[in-house]
Write an enzyme that holds these catalytic residues in place. Structure first.
Site, PDB file in Angstrom:
ATOM      1  N   HIS A  82      -1.117   0.631  -9.672  1.00 37.66           N
ATOM      2  CA  HIS A  82      -1.818  -0.193  -8.676  1.00 37.66           C
ATOM      3  C   HIS A  82      -2.539  -1.373  -9.353  1.00 37.66           C
ATOM      4  O   HIS A  82      -3.735  -1.568  -9.168  1.00 37.66           O
ATOM      5  CB  HIS A  82      -2.828   0.664  -7.881  1.00 37.66           C
ATOM      6  CG  HIS A  82      -3.288  -0.021  -6.613  1.00 37.66           C
ATOM      7  ND1 HIS A  82      -3.575   0.643  -5.453  1.00 37.66           N
ATOM      8  CD2 HIS A  82      -3.540  -1.330  -6.339  1.00 37.66           C
ATOM      9  CE1 HIS A  82      -3.960  -0.213  -4.520  1.00 37.66           C
ATOM     10  NE2 HIS A  82      -3.944  -1.419  -5.047  1.00 37.66           N
ATOM     11  N   ARG A 131       0.852  -1.193   0.000  1.00 39.39           N
ATOM     12  CA  ARG A 131       0.000   0.000   0.000  1.00 39.39           C
ATOM     13  C   ARG A 131       0.888   1.243   0.000  1.00 39.39           C
ATOM     14  O   ARG A 131       2.000   1.232   0.541  1.00 39.39           O
ATOM     15  CB  ARG A 131      -0.885   0.050   1.245  1.00 39.39           C
ATOM     16  CG  ARG A 131      -2.144  -0.797   1.152  1.00 39.39           C
ATOM     17  CD  ARG A 131      -3.161  -0.220   0.183  1.00 39.39           C
ATOM     18  NE  ARG A 131      -4.388  -0.977   0.138  1.00 39.39           N
ATOM     19  CZ  ARG A 131      -4.638  -1.964  -0.728  1.00 39.39           C
ATOM     20  NH1 ARG A 131      -3.738  -2.329  -1.623  1.00 39.39           N
ATOM     21  NH2 ARG A 131      -5.799  -2.597  -0.713  1.00 39.39           N
TER      22      ARG A 131
HETATM   23  P1  NDP Z   1      -2.233 -10.920   4.878  1.00 39.22           P
HETATM   24  O1  NDP Z   1      -3.104 -10.321   5.913  1.00 39.22           O
HETATM   25  O2  NDP Z   1      -2.441 -12.360   4.526  1.00 39.22           O
HETATM   26  O3  NDP Z   1      -0.700 -10.772   5.302  1.00 39.22           O
HETATM   27  C1  NDP Z   1      -0.196  -9.626   5.871  1.00 39.22           C
HETATM   28  C2  NDP Z   1       1.235  -9.911   6.338  1.00 39.22           C
HETATM   29  O4  NDP Z   1       1.792  -8.714   6.850  1.00 39.22           O
HETATM   30  C3  NDP Z   1       1.297 -10.933   7.465  1.00 39.22           C
HETATM   31  O5  NDP Z   1       2.402 -11.777   7.301  1.00 39.22           O
HETATM   32  C4  NDP Z   1       1.503 -10.080   8.704  1.00 39.22           C
HETATM   33  O6  NDP Z   1       2.184 -10.693   9.760  1.00 39.22           O
HETATM   34  C5  NDP Z   1       2.336  -8.968   8.146  1.00 39.22           C
HETATM   35  N1  NDP Z   1       2.235  -7.770   8.986  1.00 39.22           N
HETATM   36  C6  NDP Z   1       1.142  -7.026   9.263  1.00 39.22           C
HETATM   37  N2  NDP Z   1       1.462  -6.031  10.115  1.00 39.22           N
HETATM   38  C7  NDP Z   1       2.774  -6.162  10.378  1.00 39.22           C
HETATM   39  C8  NDP Z   1       3.669  -5.448  11.195  1.00 39.22           C
HETATM   40  N3  NDP Z   1       3.295  -4.385  11.921  1.00 39.22           N
HETATM   41  N4  NDP Z   1       4.956  -5.866  11.244  1.00 39.22           N
HETATM   42  C9  NDP Z   1       5.361  -6.946  10.533  1.00 39.22           C
HETATM   43  N5  NDP Z   1       4.550  -7.669   9.736  1.00 39.22           N
HETATM   44  C10 NDP Z   1       3.266  -7.282   9.657  1.00 39.22           C
HETATM   45  O7  NDP Z   1      -2.364 -10.015   3.598  1.00 39.22           O
HETATM   46  P2  NDP Z   1      -2.133 -10.412   2.068  1.00 39.22           P
HETATM   47  O8  NDP Z   1      -0.846 -11.129   1.964  1.00 39.22           O
HETATM   48  O9  NDP Z   1      -3.339 -11.061   1.510  1.00 39.22           O
HETATM   49  O10 NDP Z   1      -2.052  -8.957   1.394  1.00 39.22           O
HETATM   50  C11 NDP Z   1      -1.072  -8.039   1.793  1.00 39.22           C
HETATM   51  C12 NDP Z   1      -1.397  -6.665   1.271  1.00 39.22           C
HETATM   52  O11 NDP Z   1      -1.153  -6.598  -0.128  1.00 39.22           O
HETATM   53  C13 NDP Z   1      -2.867  -6.240   1.381  1.00 39.22           C
HETATM   54  O12 NDP Z   1      -3.177  -5.816   2.675  1.00 39.22           O
HETATM   55  C14 NDP Z   1      -2.945  -5.110   0.366  1.00 39.22           C
HETATM   56  O13 NDP Z   1      -2.618  -3.902   1.006  1.00 39.22           O
HETATM   57  C15 NDP Z   1      -1.847  -5.461  -0.632  1.00 39.22           C
HETATM   58  N6  NDP Z   1      -2.403  -5.781  -1.946  1.00 39.22           N
HETATM   59  C16 NDP Z   1      -2.011  -5.018  -3.021  1.00 39.22           C
HETATM   60  C17 NDP Z   1      -2.468  -5.304  -4.274  1.00 39.22           C
HETATM   61  C18 NDP Z   1      -1.981  -4.564  -5.458  1.00 39.22           C
HETATM   62  O14 NDP Z   1      -2.501  -4.767  -6.562  1.00 39.22           O
HETATM   63  N7  NDP Z   1      -0.991  -3.710  -5.318  1.00 39.22           N
HETATM   64  C19 NDP Z   1      -3.426  -6.402  -4.515  1.00 39.22           C
HETATM   65  C20 NDP Z   1      -3.755  -7.145  -3.336  1.00 39.22           C
HETATM   66  C21 NDP Z   1      -3.268  -6.818  -2.097  1.00 39.22           C
HETATM   67  P3  NDP Z   1       1.582 -11.995  10.498  1.00 39.22           P
HETATM   68  O15 NDP Z   1       1.774 -13.124   9.482  1.00 39.22           O
HETATM   69  O16 NDP Z   1       2.432 -12.170  11.681  1.00 39.22           O
HETATM   70  O17 NDP Z   1       0.142 -11.701  10.761  1.00 39.22           O
HETATM   71  C1  OXD Z   2      -6.346  -5.258  -3.208  1.00 39.20           C
HETATM   72  C2  OXD Z   2      -5.881  -4.295  -4.227  1.00 39.20           C
HETATM   73  O1  OXD Z   2      -6.223  -4.987  -2.010  1.00 39.20           O
HETATM   74  O2  OXD Z   2      -6.192  -4.471  -5.412  1.00 39.20           O
HETATM   75  O3  OXD Z   2      -6.843  -6.319  -3.594  1.00 39.20           O
HETATM   76  O4  OXD Z   2      -5.162  -3.371  -3.870  1.00 39.20           O
END
Ligand code: NDP
Ligand code: OXD
Length: 315
Positions: free
Chosen positions: A278, A230
């Site tokens: 994005h 993000r």
């Molecule tokens: P998940 O919720 O499955 O994973 C998030 C990961 O981030 C977890 O491993 C979590 O740790 C870690 N995390 C969260 N907070 C912290 C912190 N403070 N310190 C360290 N690690 C942290 O999310 P997804 O993998 O499904 O997606 C990740 C992000 O990708 C989404 O939230 C979205 O913002 C972005 N995204 C972007 C897209 C794009 O097109 N650019 C498309 C889809 C998603 P833990 O495992 O310990 O919980």
């Molecule tokens: C998502 C994105 O969060 O597209 O899926 O950013």
């Protein structure tokens, strides 16, 4: 029959509406803003970036579905109803993100941008090529998307490290966690891939101080950043400063604090920056509408939905 509301901003809602209608003729599909009908009849809201406060106007909601993997816009709504908020977890979305990460890691590793610029100058010159196993890719965020990308990178030969909030074990991947593990993780990462969610704890985490800790004298002789998480994670001015100083050799950015990226942003014209709009993992109705409808079926059968957002952590 349940009434399902689609409230989509920033994407074309037509494909979603058609797909929901085709897959769920038994449900009453309503579309915001023109065909909402009686708000009291709506049970499920399927949304992308709805205006803050909109969902508070539906008093009988059973669940809210984010049509993307991230639900940070929803979580920022102070009037968000107290019902489960469900996000997308789907193999198609996951594979799209894995493709994006692998594509750009390889672009850095194989120095493709350098060869592109040589081609423009008609220069035939080969650069040395480190083996993938000497290059450490650090993946920040080892959730659904981060873990998939990390495992694919490891399979194609890179040395992979990962960082998450809680301790994680992934075969063949060195893992770090929490604020106490961040510095060691950054120090060994040459290509930093960021797939963290936007939460208060991750805001601004891609900053000058952290970028300077990346390994810039490794096999690639330069450090790279790939942010597809993000925009709120990154400080644009700090990325530019890190490029200027040489702490970063290149940055691949799919997300920005302000989207669309303003035309006056210096990132657009920077020779070491690659920008995508994005679209690292596009959420497409062809596959994702079904995954939402399956969750609605679960709820209708009395089961809790899967992949809900934890309101204490915000992801
Ligand atoms: P998940 O919720 O499955 O994973 C998030 C990961 O981030 C977890 O491993 C979590 O740790 C870690 N995390 C969260 N907070 C912290 C912190 N403070 N310190 C360290 N690690 C942290 O999310 P997804 O993998 O499904 O997606 C990740 C992000 O990708 C989404 O939230 C979205 O913002 C972005 N995204 C972007 C897209 C794009 O097109 N650019 C498309 C889809 C998603 P833990 O495992 O310990 O919980
Ligand atoms: C998502 C994105 O969060 O597209 O899926 O950013």
């Amino acid at each position: 029959m349940s009434s399902i509301l689609l409230a989509i901003m920033g994407w074309d809602p037509k494909g979603w509406e058609q797909r929901f209608r085709a897959l769920a003729p038994q449900h009453d599909i309503r579309v915001w803003p023109d065909a909402v009908g009686d708000p009291a009849g709506i049970r499920y809201a399927c949304v992308w970036k709805p205006p803050a406060g909109l969902l508070a106007g539906f008093p009988n909601l059973k669940a809210v579905f984010s049509l993307g993997a991230g639900a940070d816009d929803l979580m920022a709504d102070p009037k968000l109803p107290d019902v489960p908020v469900v996000r997308i977890v789907d193999p198609d979305l996951t594979m799209r993100m894995t493709e994006y990460v692998v594509l750009h890691v390889l672009m850095c590793h194989r120095r493709q941008r350098m060869y592109d610029s040589q081609q423009r100058e008609r220069v035939w010159h080969e650069h040395s090529q480190p083996v993938a196993g000497e290059v450490v890719v650090g993946v920040m965020g080892l959730g659904v998307l981060g873990a998939s990308a990390a495992q694919m990178l490891q399979r194609i030969g890179f040395k992979v490290a990962g960082w998450s909030r809680r301790l994680k074990t992934l075969p063949g991947i060195e893992t770090f966690h929490g604020p106490q593990g961040l510095e060691a993780f950054l120090h060994q990462s040459e290509i930093l891939v960021c797939l963290l969610p936007a939460t208060p704890a991750t805001r601004g985490i891609i900053n000058f101080d952290h970028l300077r800790k990346l390994k810039k004298h490794g096999a690639l002789q330069g450090a790279y950043l790939i942010n597809a998480g993000r925009g709120s994670l990154q400080v644009d001015a700090d990325i530019l400063a890190a490029l200027e100083e040489g702490a970063l050799a290149g940055a691949i950015l799919d997300v920005f604090p302000t989207e669309p990226l303003p035309v006056e942003s210096p990132l657009w014209g920077h020779p070491k920056v690659t920008i995508t709009p994005h679209n690292a993992a596009q959420a497409v109705p062809q596959t994702l509408a079904m995954s939402v409808l399956q969750q609605i079926d679960r709820i209708e059968l009395g089961h809790p939905p899967e992949n809900t957002i934890d309101r204490t952590t915000g992801y």
